[in-house]
Design a protein around this motif. Sequence first.
Motif, PDB file in Angstrom:
ATOM      1  N   TYR A 108       0.815  -1.170  -0.155  1.00 55.24           N
ATOM      2  CA  TYR A 108      -0.009   0.016  -0.140  1.00 55.24           C
ATOM      3  C   TYR A 108       0.808   1.253   0.130  1.00 55.24           C
ATOM      4  CZ  TYR A 108      -2.449  -3.831   2.413  1.00 55.24           C
ATOM      5  OH  TYR A 108      -2.783  -5.178   2.730  1.00 55.24           O
ATOM      6  N   PRO A 109       0.272   2.160  -0.476  1.00 56.59           N
ATOM      7  CA  PRO A 109       0.983   3.452  -0.444  1.00 56.59           C
ATOM      8  C   PRO A 109       1.406   4.088   0.683  1.00 56.59           C
ATOM      9  CG  PRO A 109      -0.748   3.823  -1.419  1.00 56.59           C
ATOM     10  CD  PRO A 109      -0.907   2.544  -1.146  1.00 56.59           C
ATOM     11  N   GLY A 110       0.503   4.240   1.807  1.00 50.32           N
ATOM     12  CA  GLY A 110       1.009   4.680   2.873  1.00 50.32           C
ATOM     13  C   GLY A 110       0.698   6.312   3.003  1.00 50.32           C
ATOM     14  N   ASP A 200      -5.928  15.074  18.415  1.00 51.04           N
ATOM     15  CA  ASP A 200      -7.263  15.205  17.577  1.00 51.04           C
ATOM     16  C   ASP A 200      -6.866  15.426  16.210  1.00 51.04           C
ATOM     17  OD1 ASP A 200      -8.885  14.642  19.732  1.00 51.04           O
ATOM     18  OD2 ASP A 200      -8.595  16.701  20.511  1.00 51.04           O
ATOM     19  N   LEU A 201      -5.620  15.112  15.660  1.00 46.56           N
ATOM     20  CA  LEU A 201      -5.306  15.394  14.394  1.00 46.56           C
ATOM     21  C   LEU A 201      -6.206  15.010  13.296  1.00 46.56           C
ATOM     22  CD1 LEU A 201      -2.661  16.706  12.736  1.00 46.56           C
ATOM     23  CD2 LEU A 201      -2.057  14.325  12.603  1.00 46.56           C
ATOM     24  N   LYS A 202      -6.399  15.903  12.407  1.00 47.67           N
ATOM     25  CA  LYS A 202      -7.720  15.707  11.425  1.00 47.67           C
ATOM     26  C   LYS A 202      -7.294  15.081  10.357  1.00 47.67           C
ATOM     27  CE  LYS A 202     -11.903  17.496   9.653  1.00 47.67           C
ATOM     28  NZ  LYS A 202     -12.593  16.524  10.221  1.00 47.67           N
ATOM     29  N   ILE A 203      -7.660  13.626   9.891  1.00 50.41           N
ATOM     30  CA  ILE A 203      -7.014  13.237   8.605  1.00 50.41           C
ATOM     31  C   ILE A 203      -8.040  12.929   7.614  1.00 50.41           C
ATOM     32  CG2 ILE A 203      -6.244  10.774   7.877  1.00 50.41           C
ATOM     33  CD1 ILE A 203      -4.926  10.544  10.428  1.00 50.41           C
ATOM     34  N   LEU A 204      -8.083  13.520   6.543  1.00 55.61           N
ATOM     35  CA  LEU A 204      -8.919  13.556   5.488  1.00 55.61           C
ATOM     36  C   LEU A 204      -8.822  12.318   4.425  1.00 55.61           C
ATOM     37  CD1 LEU A 204      -8.600  17.317   4.259  1.00 55.61           C
ATOM     38  CD2 LEU A 204     -10.210  16.168   5.710  1.00 55.61           C
ATOM     39  N   ALA A 205      -7.678  11.781   4.382  1.00 53.22           N
ATOM     40  CA  ALA A 205      -7.570  10.507   3.694  1.00 53.22           C
ATOM     41  C   ALA A 205      -6.244   9.565   4.175  1.00 53.22           C
ATOM     42  CB  ALA A 205      -7.456  10.859   2.078  1.00 53.22           C
ATOM     43  N   ASP A 206      -6.425   8.420   4.252  1.00 54.30           N
ATOM     44  CA  ASP A 206      -5.373   7.439   4.615  1.00 54.30           C
ATOM     45  C   ASP A 206      -5.123   6.264   3.921  1.00 54.30           C
ATOM     46  OD1 ASP A 206      -3.755   6.236   6.197  1.00 54.30           O
ATOM     47  OD2 ASP A 206      -4.815   6.786   8.132  1.00 54.30           O
ATOM     48  N   THR A 207      -4.166   5.972   3.531  1.00 52.74           N
ATOM     49  CA  THR A 207      -3.941   4.556   2.655  1.00 52.74           C
ATOM     50  C   THR A 207      -2.642   3.748   3.354  1.00 52.74           C
ATOM     51  OG1 THR A 207      -2.147   5.601   1.382  1.00 52.74           O
ATOM     52  CG2 THR A 207      -4.297   5.867   0.521  1.00 52.74           C
ATOM     53  N   THR A 213      -6.981   1.697   1.953  1.00 54.55           N
ATOM     54  CA  THR A 213      -6.498   1.791   0.598  1.00 54.55           C
ATOM     55  C   THR A 213      -7.543   1.347  -0.520  1.00 54.55           C
ATOM     56  OG1 THR A 213      -4.373   1.380   1.176  1.00 54.55           O
ATOM     57  CG2 THR A 213      -4.783   0.939  -1.250  1.00 54.55           C
ATOM     58  N   LEU A 214      -8.411   0.473  -0.094  1.00 51.27           N
ATOM     59  CA  LEU A 214      -9.427  -0.026  -1.010  1.00 51.27           C
ATOM     60  C   LEU A 214     -10.599   1.053  -0.872  1.00 51.27           C
ATOM     61  CD1 LEU A 214     -10.109  -3.614   0.254  1.00 51.27           C
ATOM     62  CD2 LEU A 214      -9.085  -2.999  -2.100  1.00 51.27           C
ATOM     63  N   ALA A 215     -10.880   1.836   0.086  1.00 50.84           N
ATOM     64  CA  ALA A 215     -11.618   2.901   0.295  1.00 50.84           C
ATOM     65  C   ALA A 215     -11.218   4.142  -0.472  1.00 50.84           C
ATOM     66  CB  ALA A 215     -11.939   3.272   1.833  1.00 50.84           C
ATOM     67  N   VAL A 216     -10.011   4.493  -0.891  1.00 49.45           N
ATOM     68  CA  VAL A 216      -9.522   5.420  -1.371  1.00 49.45           C
ATOM     69  C   VAL A 216      -9.459   5.098  -3.022  1.00 49.45           C
ATOM     70  CG1 VAL A 216      -7.433   7.080  -2.006  1.00 49.45           C
ATOM     71  CG2 VAL A 216      -8.382   6.571   0.501  1.00 49.45           C
ATOM     72  N   GLU A 220      -6.060  -2.506  -4.355  1.00 48.96           N
ATOM     73  CA  GLU A 220      -4.848  -2.466  -3.766  1.00 48.96           C
ATOM     74  C   GLU A 220      -3.826  -1.673  -4.835  1.00 48.96           C
ATOM     75  OE1 GLU A 220      -2.551  -5.676  -2.383  1.00 48.96           O
ATOM     76  OE2 GLU A 220      -4.454  -6.383  -0.853  1.00 48.96           O
ATOM     77  N   TYR A 221      -2.944  -0.864  -4.337  1.00 48.24           N
ATOM     78  CA  TYR A 221      -2.164   0.198  -4.935  1.00 48.24           C
ATOM     79  C   TYR A 221      -0.785   0.271  -4.568  1.00 48.24           C
ATOM     80  CZ  TYR A 221      -1.460   4.804  -7.152  1.00 48.24           C
ATOM     81  OH  TYR A 221      -1.222   5.625  -7.965  1.00 48.24           O
ATOM     82  N   PRO A 222       0.067  -0.475  -5.140  1.00 52.78           N
ATOM     83  CA  PRO A 222       1.626  -0.731  -4.836  1.00 52.78           C
ATOM     84  C   PRO A 222       2.107   0.561  -4.601  1.00 52.78           C
ATOM     85  CG  PRO A 222       1.220  -1.237  -7.075  1.00 52.78           C
ATOM     86  CD  PRO A 222      -0.117  -1.105  -6.641  1.00 52.78           C
TER      87      PRO A 222
END
Length: 342
Positions: A108-110, A200-207, A213-216, A220-222
């Motif tokens: 995953y890209p992370g 409370d750090l706000k995260i808008l997208a996570d991989t 990763t599937l949600a974004v 799967e995304y190498p």
Amino acid sequence: MKKLFGRLAATLLALTLTSGFAAAQSKVTIAIGGGACLCYLPTVLAKQLGEYEKAGVAVELVDLKGGSDALKAVLGGSADVVSGYFDHCVNLAAKKQELQSFVIYDRYPGLVLVVSPAHTNEIKSIKDLAGKKVGVSAPGSSTDFFLKYLLKKNGLDPTSAAVIGVGLGATAVAAMQQGQIDAAVMLDPSVTVLQGSYPDLKILADTRTQKDTLAVFGGEYPGGALYTTTAWIKSHEKEVQALTNAIVNTLNWIHSHSPEEIMAKMPEGMVGKDKALYLAALKNTIPMYSQTGLMDPKGADAVLAVFSEGSPEVAKANIDVSKTYTNKYVEQAKKTTGANPK
């Protein structure tokens, strides 16, 4: 006298064998798009474990600000191989640049899109990033690609946010803490470091996980891989195989040791003063590392699909994505090194 001559002969033989071994080792320069980032840990750890030497190659690691800088180093001839994100191979194929990855170390890209603590109240979603300053490791890097993809996916012009190069490590964390940017695409350990100070750090997208990763991306995304020009691969097959053997062995070592044991092998300068935070970030990252080194063809297709959506140039290029990677050397590594990735 006989004993003396015997010792001299043994010493000379040892020197001959040593110099012969040194001569047999090929020298390869690997440009890394930000060595302190945990996404690149397998490349650095392989050096720490002596895996490159065992495979018969003398490796010099050159740490650069971002993946685009590492790519420029290889295209410009100052490095041989990139340790960076596979998506560059797809992007450059649209420009008729023949690049190929030969071992994948990140499943995953992370990549994580994070809001600066000072701007949490005004930025609630990705759509709120229009007109804002968003940090990336370097313009043209995978962090930049990721941002543009997310902007378009959320109905915005990919160029609607101002892109600011802030690196991946301490410089990125400082830029976020000081409010120099409104948000940033970051990777671990930087994300976990920030969360340590701002729970409370706000995260808008996570991989960082399969689920996210599937949600974004919808698949799967190498992420990280060793790649270079197809011309270099063809003319340096011995070195490519050695590098692959080293990374495959390192991936096996990672998945058979504890996070604490892995951290103990990493350079102190990369771990930093707060070992607890680094360890927490490492624990978050370990599932991201490949267990095989192989490219999943579906993952490569996902990268092409993402770029085709965000880049008209890629969409029109009729890219044969199967030419942007090879599993040949990983398959051979299983046979020659005795490694049997899960």
